[in-house]
Motif scaffolding. Structure first.
Motif, short mmCIF file in Angstrom:
data_model
loop_
_atom_site.label_atom_id
_atom_site.label_comp_id
_atom_site.label_asym_id
_atom_site.label_seq_id
_atom_site.Cartn_x
_atom_site.Cartn_y
_atom_site.Cartn_z
N GLY A 170 8.29 67.21 47.33
CA GLY A 170 7.26 66.33 46.76
C GLY A 170 7.22 66.46 45.26
N GLY A 171 6.84 65.38 44.59
CA GLY A 171 6.75 65.38 43.14
C GLY A 171 5.58 66.17 42.62
N SER A 172 5.57 66.43 41.33
CA SER A 172 4.53 67.27 40.74
C SER A 172 3.26 66.51 40.40
CB SER A 172 5.08 67.93 39.48
OG SER A 172 5.50 66.94 38.56
N LEU A 183 3.72 64.42 53.67
CA LEU A 183 3.93 65.42 54.71
C LEU A 183 3.93 64.78 56.10
CD1 LEU A 183 4.06 68.49 55.49
CD2 LEU A 183 1.58 68.35 55.71
N LYS A 184 2.98 63.88 56.36
CA LYS A 184 2.90 63.22 57.66
C LYS A 184 4.17 62.38 57.92
CE LYS A 184 -0.60 63.42 59.94
NZ LYS A 184 -0.82 64.35 61.05
N ILE A 194 10.20 71.23 53.96
CA ILE A 194 9.29 70.46 53.12
C ILE A 194 8.69 71.38 52.06
CG2 ILE A 194 7.19 69.05 53.07
CD1 ILE A 194 7.75 68.35 56.00
N ASP A 195 8.76 70.96 50.81
CA ASP A 195 8.16 71.73 49.73
C ASP A 195 7.54 70.76 48.73
OD1 ASP A 195 7.34 73.85 48.22
OD2 ASP A 195 9.33 74.70 47.91
N ARG A 199 3.00 73.35 43.74
CA ARG A 199 2.72 74.77 43.87
C ARG A 199 2.95 75.51 42.56
NH1 ARG A 199 7.64 77.14 44.04
NH2 ARG A 199 9.35 75.79 44.57
N VAL A 200 3.74 74.89 41.64
CA VAL A 200 4.00 75.52 40.35
C VAL A 200 2.68 75.72 39.61
CG1 VAL A 200 5.15 75.24 38.12
CG2 VAL A 200 6.29 74.52 40.21
#
Length: 200
Positions: A170-172, A183-184, A194-195, A199-200
């Motif tokens: 996923g993008g930031s 996610l769905k 999947i990440d 989270r950064v």
């Protein structure tokens, strides 16, 4: 000679009056109120934007006149950067405009990509493709990859319904709701890797 306070004020006022008279009678532009140049942001439309360079997601304000970007600055109302921009974010305008090294004029960036490009297997050159064709080709490749590598039951007989051939990052700049939808969608395809950059 001793100068009194009253004498000092008279001398200072006289000097100021002389300087003003000189400025008003000369061709100096020191007191010019009307300028032939308009304010930089006069007659512009303002848009908000998100910086594209890192996971910070800083907000920016774009001023546009006649379809041309004339100014870019940090958004003071944005909760992340509160009006500030790092050196990379401050140069986002160069995605669209650059300074020509020969003429020193601001021109549209000749290297800016404005439409989808595809490089076919074995080809050395990129070719133009429409947005509709690009979306169709991506969807077809995702479906083919999923179908070719879909695993319903693992070696132990456990139902898994997954594919290990596709991953999602996923993008930031997506918010929580957008990431939830991503996610769905990935889970519905059976993707398990999947990440998310947030989270950064």
């Amino acid at each position: 000679m001793e100068m009194t306070r009253r004498g000092f004020l008279k001398a200072g006022g006289g000097a100021l009056a002389t300087a003003m008279a000189f400025e008003l009678t000369s061709k100096s532009q020191a007191f010019a109120l009307d300028s032939d140049q308009s304010f930089k942001l006069d007659r512009t439309d303002e848009y908000t934007n998100i910086c594209c360079y890192c996971a910070g997601g800083c907000g920016s304000l774009l001023s546009v006149r006649d379809g041309e970007l004339v100014n870019l600055e940090g958004d003071p109302d944005h909760p992340i950067n509160k009006g500030g921009l790092c050196p990379k974010g401050a140069t986002m305008a160069q995605l669209r405009n650059v300074v020509d090294p020969e003429t020193r004029e601001v021109v549209k960036n000749p290297k800016r990509t404005t439409k989808p490009l595809v490089r076919r297997p074995g080809a050395t050159e990129w070719e133009d493709i429409s947005w509709d064709d690009a979306i169709k080709e991506i969807a077809r490749k995702v479906k083919d990859t999923r179908d070719a590598n879909f695993e319903e039951v693992d070696a132990d007989g456990l139902t898994v319904n997954r594919t290990t051939a596709i991953a999602s990052l996923g993008g930031s700049q997506e918010n929580s709701e957008e990431e939830y939808l991503i996610l769905k969608m990935m889970r519905s395809l059976g993707v398990i890797a999947i990440d998310n950059q947030a989270r950064v």
